[in-house]
Design a protein around this motif. Sequence first.
Motif, short mmCIF file in Angstrom:
data_model
loop_
_atom_site.label_atom_id
_atom_site.label_comp_id
_atom_site.label_asym_id
_atom_site.label_seq_id
_atom_site.Cartn_x
_atom_site.Cartn_y
_atom_site.Cartn_z
N UNK A 1 0.74 -1.24 0.10
CA UNK A 1 -0.09 0.20 0.04
C UNK A 1 1.04 1.26 0.02
N UNK A 2 0.00 2.59 -0.28
CA UNK A 2 0.83 3.66 -0.33
C UNK A 2 -0.42 4.73 0.49
N UNK A 3 0.46 5.34 1.51
CA UNK A 3 -0.37 6.12 2.27
C UNK A 3 0.14 7.57 2.21
N UNK A 4 -0.40 8.58 1.69
CA UNK A 4 -0.09 10.06 1.77
C UNK A 4 -0.94 10.88 2.55
N UNK A 5 -0.34 11.81 3.02
CA UNK A 5 -1.14 12.90 4.11
C UNK A 5 -0.88 14.21 3.32
N UNK A 6 -2.05 14.88 3.34
CA UNK A 6 -2.35 16.33 2.82
C UNK A 6 -2.71 17.16 4.07
N UNK A 7 -2.55 18.51 3.65
CA UNK A 7 -3.07 19.27 4.89
C UNK A 7 -4.63 18.87 5.11
N UNK A 8 -5.49 18.68 4.05
CA UNK A 8 -6.86 18.82 3.98
C UNK A 8 -7.09 17.35 3.81
#
Length: 77
Positions: free
Chosen positions: A37-44
């Motif tokens: 898997x790939x998990x990415x976090x953004x501000x929103x």
Amino acid sequence: MGLIADKTLDSVVASDIPNAAGAPVDEVREIRRSPTALIARFRDARVDISADFEETTCTACAEPACRHVAAALLAID
């Protein structure tokens, strides 16, 4: 069928990614990748993508092929 047919996180290239043009790659705050898997976090937003693209979610968008998903995929290069 997954978001990107016949591709995995290891084989996808920029031209395969829906909405890649204008994707906010510079807004990716954190990215984690495992073999599955790939998990990415953004501000929103938070994006979760399975390695075979069968499961793709974005907490900010209803559509799996959103700009956040595109940005996360482009950021793994």
